[in-house]
Design a protein around this motif. Structure first.
Motif, PDB file in Angstrom:
ATOM      1  N   LYS A   1      -4.333   3.053   3.086  1.00  0.00           N
ATOM      2  CA  LYS A   1      -5.613   3.017   2.384  1.00  0.00           C
ATOM      3  C   LYS A   1      -6.127   1.583   2.283  1.00  0.00           C
TER       4      LYS A   1
ATOM      5  N   GLU B   1       1.480   1.824   2.218  1.00  0.00           N
ATOM      6  CA  GLU B   1       2.230   3.054   1.982  1.00  0.00           C
ATOM      7  C   GLU B   1       1.344   4.295   2.102  1.00  0.00           C
ATOM      8  N   ASN B   2       0.119   4.199   1.576  1.00  0.00           N
ATOM      9  CA  ASN B   2      -0.815   5.335   1.602  1.00  0.00           C
ATOM     10  C   ASN B   2      -1.877   5.208   2.680  1.00  0.00           C
TER      11      ASN B   2
END
Length: 95
Positions: free
Chosen positions: A11, A8-9
């Motif tokens: 990362k 989602e990020n």
């Protein structure tokens, strides 16, 4: 596993001890997500939870940076790891 993918990020969250004993598993995980990394415009490396790092991971990070030169950004890195990286010639932009 000392690596979590936060899709989602965008990362990669590294944690715990990053040593030669973990490198093969982490390399395989990154390789299995290679298509996703290429699709992302950029992604972030979070090293805030890293407790220990050895030269195998410094080489791994250098390889990642060479493979994705304009995509990688450090989102978080603890002081001890930052100092180790700087001793090996890796520089960080001031925020």
């Amino acid at each position: 596993m000392p690596l979590d993918f936060d899709h989602e990020n965008r990362k990669l969250i590294f944690k715990g001890e990053l040593t030669v004993f973990e490198i093969e598993d982490i390399h395989n995980l990154v390789k299995s997500n290679e298509k996703v990394l290429h699709e992302w415009n950029n992604f972030y490396l979070d090293l805030n939870q890293v407790e220990k790092i050895d030269s195998s991971f410094i080489q791994f990070f250098l390889s990642l940076m060479k493979t994705y030169p304009k995509k990688i950004h450090f989102s978080s890195i603890n002081k001890e790891i930052r100092e180790i990286f700087q001793k090996h010639g890796l520089k960080f932009k001031k925020s």
